[in-house]
Scaffold this motif. Structure first.
Motif, PDB file in Angstrom:
ATOM      1  N   LYS A 124      52.320  17.057  12.444  1.00  0.00           N
ATOM      2  CA  LYS A 124      52.825  16.000  13.328  1.00  0.00           C
ATOM      3  C   LYS A 124      54.172  16.332  13.965  1.00  0.00           C
ATOM      4  N   VAL A 125      54.552  17.605  13.950  1.00  0.00           N
ATOM      5  CA  VAL A 125      55.773  18.044  14.614  1.00  0.00           C
ATOM      6  C   VAL A 125      55.372  18.932  15.782  1.00  0.00           C
ATOM      7  N   MET A 126      55.953  18.656  16.964  1.00  0.00           N
ATOM      8  CA  MET A 126      55.675  19.455  18.157  1.00  0.00           C
ATOM      9  C   MET A 126      56.663  20.621  18.202  1.00  0.00           C
ATOM     10  N   ASN A 127      56.126  21.843  18.136  1.00  0.00           N
ATOM     11  CA  ASN A 127      56.948  23.049  18.134  1.00  0.00           C
ATOM     12  C   ASN A 127      56.787  23.774  19.465  1.00  0.00           C
ATOM     13  N   THR A 128      57.884  23.935  20.185  1.00  0.00           N
ATOM     14  CA  THR A 128      57.854  24.623  21.470  1.00  0.00           C
ATOM     15  C   THR A 128      57.847  26.127  21.226  1.00  0.00           C
ATOM     16  N   ILE A 129      56.876  26.820  21.824  1.00  0.00           N
ATOM     17  CA  ILE A 129      56.781  28.273  21.706  1.00  0.00           C
ATOM     18  C   ILE A 129      57.247  28.856  23.039  1.00  0.00           C
ATOM     19  N   THR A 130      58.276  29.682  22.978  1.00  0.00           N
ATOM     20  CA  THR A 130      58.891  30.201  24.204  1.00  0.00           C
ATOM     21  C   THR A 130      58.622  31.692  24.379  1.00  0.00           C
ATOM     22  N   ALA A 131      58.813  32.151  25.611  1.00  0.00           N
ATOM     23  CA  ALA A 131      58.622  33.560  25.944  1.00  0.00           C
ATOM     24  C   ALA A 131      59.727  34.387  25.296  1.00  0.00           C
ATOM     25  N   PRO A 132      59.356  35.415  24.543  1.00  0.00           N
ATOM     26  CA  PRO A 132      60.369  36.269  23.910  1.00  0.00           C
ATOM     27  C   PRO A 132      61.025  37.224  24.901  1.00  0.00           C
ATOM     28  N   LYS A 133      60.404  37.374  26.083  1.00  0.00           N
ATOM     29  CA  LYS A 133      60.958  38.264  27.107  1.00  0.00           C
ATOM     30  C   LYS A 133      60.462  37.808  28.472  1.00  0.00           C
ATOM     31  N   SER A 134      61.089  38.314  29.513  1.00  0.00           N
ATOM     32  CA  SER A 134      60.662  38.003  30.876  1.00  0.00           C
ATOM     33  C   SER A 134      59.523  38.924  31.271  1.00  0.00           C
ATOM     34  N   GLY A 135      58.655  38.433  32.159  1.00  0.00           N
ATOM     35  CA  GLY A 135      57.551  39.261  32.630  1.00  0.00           C
ATOM     36  C   GLY A 135      56.427  38.419  33.187  1.00  0.00           C
ATOM     37  N   LYS A 136      55.260  39.041  33.274  1.00  0.00           N
ATOM     38  CA  LYS A 136      54.074  38.401  33.828  1.00  0.00           C
ATOM     39  C   LYS A 136      53.076  38.152  32.708  1.00  0.00           C
ATOM     40  N   ILE A 137      52.472  36.967  32.689  1.00  0.00           N
ATOM     41  CA  ILE A 137      51.443  36.624  31.704  1.00  0.00           C
ATOM     42  C   ILE A 137      50.156  37.341  32.124  1.00  0.00           C
ATOM     43  N   ILE A 138      49.728  38.305  31.325  1.00  0.00           N
ATOM     44  CA  ILE A 138      48.517  39.063  31.669  1.00  0.00           C
ATOM     45  C   ILE A 138      47.335  38.701  30.773  1.00  0.00           C
ATOM     46  N   PHE A 139      47.596  37.867  29.768  1.00  0.00           N
ATOM     47  CA  PHE A 139      46.523  37.452  28.858  1.00  0.00           C
ATOM     48  C   PHE A 139      46.924  36.131  28.226  1.00  0.00           C
ATOM     49  N   ILE A 140      45.975  35.210  28.137  1.00  0.00           N
ATOM     50  CA  ILE A 140      46.178  33.957  27.422  1.00  0.00           C
ATOM     51  C   ILE A 140      45.053  33.845  26.397  1.00  0.00           C
ATOM     52  N   GLY A 141      45.414  33.736  25.128  1.00  0.00           N
ATOM     53  CA  GLY A 141      44.426  33.773  24.051  1.00  0.00           C
ATOM     54  C   GLY A 141      44.253  32.466  23.308  1.00  0.00           C
ATOM     55  N   PHE A 142      44.538  31.350  23.954  1.00  0.00           N
ATOM     56  CA  PHE A 142      44.330  30.054  23.326  1.00  0.00           C
ATOM     57  C   PHE A 142      43.795  29.095  24.378  1.00  0.00           C
ATOM     58  N   GLU A 143      43.196  28.022  23.903  1.00  0.00           N
ATOM     59  CA  GLU A 143      42.709  26.973  24.792  1.00  0.00           C
ATOM     60  C   GLU A 143      43.435  25.682  24.452  1.00  0.00           C
ATOM     61  N   ASP A 144      43.640  24.856  25.454  1.00  0.00           N
ATOM     62  CA  ASP A 144      44.347  23.594  25.274  1.00  0.00           C
ATOM     63  C   ASP A 144      43.656  22.727  24.221  1.00  0.00           C
TER      64      ASP A 144
END
Length: 158
Positions: A124-144
């Motif tokens: 029940k805690v919302m944890n924000t996951i942030t980008a560890p570095k700058s760049g382009k997202i070339i793969f997304i491995g999760f679904e909403d």
């Protein structure tokens, strides 16, 4: 035929099926005999890219681990990739700040270090996951709104 040759032959079949799914733009391909069952599924109905899912079972073998390790090499990205963003926890992944809103990131979007990639709800805690570095997202491995596991590959940033 030795067990090692059978495993190589089975792996070869899996690779051929993955190539056929990609080349012929198929959504899925299934093959089954008394010794082996292979199902390759490509999920193309979501706004996020999800890699093809390869399910292989070898009911009459005892070396499934060796085959599984070899099959992992067929996938393009792993959680060991240099640009991998892995889940720090078990929970439910959310791609947007709230239902109906635009996702934080999409495939091929540019991100800066510290940008929000997703939110993982855990206990029940919302944890924000942030980008560890700058760049382009070339793969997304999760679904909403889907569960994620610890160390699961969430995204690749290059």
């Amino acid at each position: 035929m030795t067990k090692k040759n059978i495993h190589k032959e089975n792996l070869s079949i899996v690779r051929e099926f993955v190539d056929m799914v990609n080349k012929d733009n198929l959504s899925q391909l299934e093959y089954e005999t008394s010794d082996i069952k292979i199902k390759v599924v490509k999920n193309m109905n979501t706004p996020f890219y999800k890699p093809q899912e390869t399910i292989v079972s070898f009911p009459n073998t005892t070396k499934n681990e060796d085959v599984s390790k070899s099959i992992e090499k067929v996938e393009k990205f792993t959680n060991k990739h240099p640009g991998a963003l892995n889940s720090p926890m078990v929970g439910t992944a959310y791609a947007a700040p709230e239902p109906g809103k635009d996702p934080f990131v999409k495939l091929n979007s540019q991100v800066s270090k510290g940008d929000t990639i997703l939110i993982i709800e855990a206990m029940k805690v919302m944890n924000t996951i942030t980008a560890p570095k700058s760049g382009k997202i070339i793969f997304i491995g999760f679904e909403d709104s889907q569960p994620v596991e610890f160390e699961q590959l969430l995204a690749v940033i290059e």
